[in-house]
Design a protein around this motif. Sequence first.
Motif, PDB file in Angstrom:
ATOM      1  N   ILE A  71     -90.049 -32.908  64.771  1.00 22.49           N
ATOM      2  CA  ILE A  71     -89.249 -32.309  65.850  1.00 22.49           C
ATOM      3  C   ILE A  71     -89.845 -31.008  66.367  1.00 22.49           C
ATOM      4  O   ILE A  71     -89.263 -30.358  67.238  1.00 22.49           O
ATOM      5  CB  ILE A  71     -87.792 -32.083  65.408  1.00 22.49           C
ATOM      6  N   GLY A  72     -91.014 -30.596  65.861  1.00 13.77           N
ATOM      7  CA  GLY A  72     -91.689 -29.418  66.396  1.00 13.77           C
ATOM      8  C   GLY A  72     -90.813 -28.188  66.360  1.00 13.77           C
ATOM      9  O   GLY A  72     -90.179 -27.859  65.353  1.00 13.77           O
ATOM     10  N   SER A  73     -90.701 -27.520  67.495  1.00 14.95           N
ATOM     11  CA  SER A  73     -90.024 -26.221  67.545  1.00 14.95           C
ATOM     12  C   SER A  73     -88.504 -26.298  67.470  1.00 14.95           C
ATOM     13  O   SER A  73     -87.845 -25.251  67.426  1.00 14.95           O
ATOM     14  CB  SER A  73     -90.449 -25.457  68.803  1.00 14.95           C
ATOM     15  N   GLY A 241     -92.187 -27.334  61.345  1.00 12.42           N
ATOM     16  CA  GLY A 241     -92.543 -28.330  60.347  1.00 12.42           C
ATOM     17  C   GLY A 241     -91.458 -29.305  59.918  1.00 12.42           C
ATOM     18  O   GLY A 241     -91.713 -30.179  59.099  1.00 12.42           O
ATOM     19  N   VAL A 242     -90.254 -29.218  60.470  1.00 13.62           N
ATOM     20  CA  VAL A 242     -89.159 -30.097  60.038  1.00 13.62           C
ATOM     21  C   VAL A 242     -89.229 -31.445  60.755  1.00 13.62           C
ATOM     22  O   VAL A 242     -89.666 -31.536  61.904  1.00 13.62           O
ATOM     23  CB  VAL A 242     -87.794 -29.410  60.290  1.00 13.62           C
ATOM     24  N   ARG A 243     -88.800 -32.495  60.057  1.00 17.74           N
ATOM     25  CA  ARG A 243     -88.639 -33.826  60.646  1.00 17.74           C
ATOM     26  C   ARG A 243     -87.165 -34.210  60.587  1.00 17.74           C
ATOM     27  O   ARG A 243     -86.451 -33.828  59.650  1.00 17.74           O
ATOM     28  CB  ARG A 243     -89.468 -34.867  59.891  1.00 17.74           C
ATOM     29  N   SER A 244     -86.734 -35.000  61.561  1.00 22.27           N
ATOM     30  CA  SER A 244     -85.319 -35.364  61.584  1.00 22.27           C
ATOM     31  C   SER A 244     -85.103 -36.600  62.449  1.00 22.27           C
ATOM     32  O   SER A 244     -86.035 -37.129  63.057  1.00 22.27           O
ATOM     33  CB  SER A 244     -84.474 -34.196  62.098  1.00 22.27           C
ATOM     34  N   SER A 245     -83.862 -37.047  62.510  1.00 18.72           N
ATOM     35  CA  SER A 245     -83.452 -38.180  63.351  1.00 18.72           C
ATOM     36  C   SER A 245     -82.378 -37.710  64.324  1.00 18.72           C
ATOM     37  O   SER A 245     -81.773 -36.654  64.139  1.00 18.72           O
ATOM     38  CB  SER A 245     -82.882 -39.306  62.475  1.00 18.72           C
ATOM     39  N   VAL A 246     -82.108 -38.512  65.350  1.00 17.87           N
ATOM     40  CA  VAL A 246     -81.084 -38.110  66.321  1.00 17.87           C
ATOM     41  C   VAL A 246     -79.706 -38.065  65.680  1.00 17.87           C
ATOM     42  O   VAL A 246     -78.864 -37.232  66.039  1.00 17.87           O
ATOM     43  CB  VAL A 246     -81.080 -39.038  67.567  1.00 17.87           C
ATOM     44  N   ASP A 247     -79.458 -38.941  64.697  1.00 16.97           N
ATOM     45  CA  ASP A 247     -78.163 -38.935  64.018  1.00 16.97           C
ATOM     46  C   ASP A 247     -77.962 -37.624  63.265  1.00 16.97           C
ATOM     47  O   ASP A 247     -76.881 -37.027  63.327  1.00 16.97           O
ATOM     48  CB  ASP A 247     -78.077 -40.100  63.034  1.00 16.97           C
ATOM     49  N   ASP A 248     -78.998 -37.183  62.565  1.00 17.41           N
ATOM     50  CA  ASP A 248     -78.882 -35.940  61.808  1.00 17.41           C
ATOM     51  C   ASP A 248     -78.771 -34.730  62.722  1.00 17.41           C
ATOM     52  O   ASP A 248     -78.069 -33.764  62.402  1.00 17.41           O
ATOM     53  CB  ASP A 248     -80.092 -35.777  60.880  1.00 17.41           C
ATOM     54  N   GLY A 307     -98.398 -35.426  69.057  1.00 16.42           N
ATOM     55  CA  GLY A 307     -97.865 -36.775  68.961  1.00 16.42           C
ATOM     56  C   GLY A 307     -96.368 -36.898  69.159  1.00 16.42           C
ATOM     57  O   GLY A 307     -95.843 -38.017  69.220  1.00 16.42           O
ATOM     58  N   PHE A 308     -95.651 -35.780  69.301  1.00  9.12           N
ATOM     59  CA  PHE A 308     -94.196 -35.841  69.378  1.00  9.12           C
ATOM     60  C   PHE A 308     -93.644 -34.826  70.379  1.00  9.12           C
ATOM     61  O   PHE A 308     -94.133 -33.694  70.465  1.00  9.12           O
ATOM     62  CB  PHE A 308     -93.574 -35.565  68.006  1.00  9.12           C
ATOM     63  N   LEU A 309     -92.605 -35.246  71.106  1.00  5.08           N
ATOM     64  CA  LEU A 309     -91.851 -34.368  71.996  1.00  5.08           C
ATOM     65  C   LEU A 309     -90.374 -34.493  71.652  1.00  5.08           C
ATOM     66  O   LEU A 309     -89.914 -35.566  71.242  1.00  5.08           O
ATOM     67  CB  LEU A 309     -92.069 -34.747  73.462  1.00  5.08           C
TER      68      LEU A 309
END
Length: 453
Positions: A71-73, A241-248, A307-309
């Motif tokens: 999720i970048g910034s 540095g965090v990763r997540s999902s739309v639900d979270d 690779g991600f937006l």
Amino acid sequence: MFALICAVSSTASARAMHRDMDAFLRANFPDTEPGASVIVVKDGKVLFRRAYGLADVELKVRSDPSMVYCIGSLTKQFTAVAILKLVSEGKISLSEDFRAYLPDYPKVGPRVTIEQLLNQTSGVKNFVELSTWRQTMQKELDLDRLIDFFKAVPLDFMPGDAWHYSNSNYVLLGAVIERVSGLRYGDFMRTKLFLPLGMKHTVYAEGGEIVQGSMRGYARRLGRLVDAQYVSTTQLYSAAGVRSSVDDLALWNTSLESGKVIPLTLMNKAWTSGRLNDGTATGYGFGWAIWQWQNRKVVGHDGNIFGFLSSMVRVPSDNLFVAVLANSTNSTVSPNDISMKLAALALGIEPAQPKRIPVANEIMDRYVGSYRGGKSENWRVRRVGDQLELQRNDDEWDKVFAIGRDTFLVEKSHDRVTFVDILSGRSSKIVVEGNFSGIERATRIVATDTDLK
């Protein structure tokens, strides 16, 4: 009978909204390309939740809304809330110099407060703008070595005198969290925020560890789809540095709004624009940008990492939340625009499109030149035929179109660019107002720049 008619009308309206959202997203995320996950929540209820395109293009794995993205910034808001949690416990003061918590950091130069790190007014150099960073961004670095990148670099400006987006601010905040709590950043986030809130798909994955359900990130090079360039999570750290999902992310937003995480008095401070020493609003709080849209206050942020937006927005007056996560940096429409379009559809609003107006070439030539904000933020303006273009640092040139004699919108982002102080037929300053960032000001550094025409 009247109640039945209203219920039928409401159902039809909801179906039309779903149809319009789905058609819009399918047009932007084809089945054969990298995709995106989206969620729209209003009044605590999920209005729309779907995924589009491919999670893995090579294996033709379809995207699923439960999947995990970098999720970048958007990470910055998690770091900001972690700081505020420690503030609420009396362990940190927003008005204290951050070096009180990091005794090994050089104690030279002016005082820089925790609050100035949070609202991006510290003047601390953004380490990703240093020419040496890309040469080392794939290396695994411990926190001390990461801070070594920028700790000896002079401030870009006196603290509080200007606003400038700096990942270094949030790296330092992560270091403060570790020093004050006695826990590593990832451990603090997991045990104090993610797990207590039930965020099962949110993680700070240090050192390249495998995260189940993760999307694969893509970019384009010379028109061809390629794997995204690798960057070590240890260098993204508490800034990205965090990763997540739309639900979270939806759960996170609900938890914050309820006061479940920290007192709402502190959260509202995070969702309020900071101010410079002269009282000027910055358009940025603590890890969230703040702006006006359709006569409503909007609080949000975006993320852009290899690779991600990503994009998150909340419209408090309508109790509306939208999150968009994409696994490619090549989207024809930015997640920012997508999230705002979904917000408009959810609210039944047809946003007025800015009216483009023609501007004579001799007028546009007033604006051509180079500008500098602080010590390191460089902006260049050029005219190509009848088109004005803007470049930030070494980024790609963006087309801008006029909505007023001295006011332009950036075509891709809809950031507003205003040329001010027209002296001797040439502008001396520009003001750049971003929907998903703060307000930046820059001063002309060359009187004439004919090579940009």
